[in-house]
Design an enzyme around this catalytic site. Structure first.
Site, PDB file in Angstrom:
ATOM      1  N   HIS A   1      -5.353  -3.749  -2.204  1.00 39.90           N
ATOM      2  CA  HIS A   1      -5.072  -2.756  -3.245  1.00 39.90           C
ATOM      3  C   HIS A   1      -5.033  -3.339  -4.646  1.00 39.90           C
ATOM      4  CE1 HIS A   1      -4.481   0.996  -1.107  1.00 39.90           C
ATOM      5  NE2 HIS A   1      -3.958   0.288  -0.129  1.00 39.90           N
TER       6      HIS A   1
ATOM      7  N   SER B   1       0.798  -1.225   0.000  1.00 39.83           N
ATOM      8  CA  SER B   1       0.000   0.000   0.000  1.00 39.83           C
ATOM      9  C   SER B   1       0.830   1.274   0.000  1.00 39.83           C
ATOM     10  CB  SER B   1      -0.951  -0.005   1.186  1.00 39.83           C
ATOM     11  OG  SER B   1      -0.258  -0.273   2.390  1.00 39.83           O
TER      12      SER B   1
ATOM     13  N   LYS C   1     -11.745  -0.033  -1.456  1.00 35.34           N
ATOM     14  CA  LYS C   1     -10.847   0.626  -2.409  1.00 35.34           C
ATOM     15  C   LYS C   1     -11.449   0.579  -3.810  1.00 35.34           C
ATOM     16  CE  LYS C   1      -7.460   0.321   1.045  1.00 35.34           C
ATOM     17  NZ  LYS C   1      -6.895  -0.632   1.988  1.00 35.34           N
TER      18      LYS C   1
END
Ligand SMILES: *Cc1c(COP(=O)(O)O)cnc(C)c1O
Length: 390
Positions: A209, A181, A238
């Site tokens: 992610h 990240s 996300k």
């Protein structure tokens, strides 16, 4: 008063070292843009990579679930029963990731904490990447397993540690972010998969992610290299544009977690509207080939041009770009100057990253146009020209 003095000293110490954090007030203003403390900015900080947070299909799904089932789930699913929205989300996740089953929780953080603590115990050993997300580190600690930290993304070091320590424990886990990240690089998943086979270890992969961003149809970094971990954590806050976390794996492991994952058993289920929005995101992610292409075109151009401007940009091929500056103060100064120039870029400081590696974290977004990227690059160029990039 002793406690209060201790708390106040910790805060003033953080302030002196430029480490005090503050969350600005942000209004989303269309995907890829935001109003930050009253100022309209191009948003290069969001992990809503595909701009789905503002997609009407997510809002409609959430509103329908809300109208049908109300605002809250009422209790833990094992106490109060499951909403159709939770079941639909888990079916879609399992299908999307070509796995047997999924278990959804109210956040990625809780999913990591609960799964690792349930699956590993004091007789077991966990090998953990040095740059793993805080929620993985906390899950490992909570499990009370023996923990060995291997150097970041270093298969040789992991091999050595497995050779030294694997056989003195019952079960072994290798735990890793797939797309890191704060550095934006990818774990060497093919190598990790082979090492797990060789040493009879299980791979736990956090795809927070990578999901939606990497791999065929956005199925993540494991799918990109054809590795099937024992368990994957899918973050839905996300690229999914919503919220929540899920564990995806074989039927036996998920069946076990339904009984033993404490944040599942003892925490109130996600509001049905949140689960419904996440389920609605899945077909959009599968179909987002074109936005993903644009996202990657933007990140490649940003990396290339930022390097030319003199920024110390990490080498990777993902939407998270780390421009290392070094000191926390210089990093925050560069971040403030970018905000003044109309671009929202966060400075990342210790303890999130090691001391001396404070950085700007620049996140490409599929919702941006080429003109948006031009605009951002002009802002970076001005700061680089006056020595702000070192
Ligand atoms: C964001 C993140 C999490 C936590 O997910 P939430 O749903 O925000 O709690 C876990 N792991 C990684 C690698 C993350 O980036």
């Amino acid at each position: 008063m002793k406690l209060d003095a201790h708390l106040a000293a910790a805060l003033s110490n953080a302030q002196q070292h430029g480490l005090l954090r503050r969350a600005p007030e942000v209004w989303q203003r269309g995907a890829g843009h935001a109003i930050v403390d009253g100022r309209p900015l191009l948003n290069l900080s969001s992990s809503d990579y595909l701009g789905l947070a503002q997609h009407p299909a997510l809002g409609e799904a959430a509103q329908q679930a809300h109208a049908a089932e109300g605002a809250g789930a009422g209790a833990s699913r094992l106490v109060c029963g499951e909403s159709p929205a939770h079941r639909q989300l888990e079916r879609r996740l399992a299908n999307f990731l070509q796995a047997d089953a999924a278990l959804s929780l109210s956040s990625g953080y809780l999913a990591n904490l609960g799964a690792i603590a349930a699956l590993a115990g004091p007789e077991d050993v966990i090998f953990s990447d040095a740059l793993n997300h805080a929620s993985l580190i906390d899950g490992c600690r909570l499990s009370r397993a023996t923990i060995h930290v291997y150097q970041h993304a270093d298969g040789h070091h992991l091999d050595e540690l497995l050779r030294l320590h694997r056989t003195s424990h019952r079960f072994a886990w290798v735990v890793t972010d797939t797309l890191f990240s704060m550095d934006g690089d990818l774990a060497p998943l093919a190598e990790l998969g082979q090492l797990c086979q060789r040493y009879d270890a299980n791979l736990y992969a956090d795809e927070a992610h990578a999901i939606g961003v990497v791999g065929p149809q956005g199925r993540g970094a494991c799918a990109a290299v054809g590795v099937t971990p024992k368990l994957r954590m899918i973050g839905m806050g996300k690229a999914f544009g919503g919220g929540g976390g899920a564990l995806v794996g074989d039927a036996l492991t998920i069946g076990f977690l339904r009984q033993r994952c404490r944040p599942f058993v003892f925490s109130t289920a996600t509001p049905p509207a949140v689960a419904a929005a996440a389920a609605a995101a899945i077909p959009l992610i599968e179909a987002a080939a074109e936005p993903r292409q644009r996202l990657h075109a933007h990140q490649r151009r940003l990396r290339h041009e930022l390097k030319r401007q003199g920024w110390r940009v990490s080498n990777a091929d993902t939407p998270i770009i780390a421009a290392i500056i070094g000191s926390a103060e210089d990093t925050m100064r560069a971040s403030h100057r970018l905000i003044e120039a109309g671009v929202f870029v966060q400075g990342i400081r210790p303890p999130t990253v090691p001391a001396g590696t404070s950085r700007l974290r620049i996140v490409a977004n599929a919702a941006h146009s080429d003109a948006d990227v031009d605009f951002a690059l002009r802002a970076f160029a001005t700061i680089a020209a006056s020595g702000g990039c070192t």
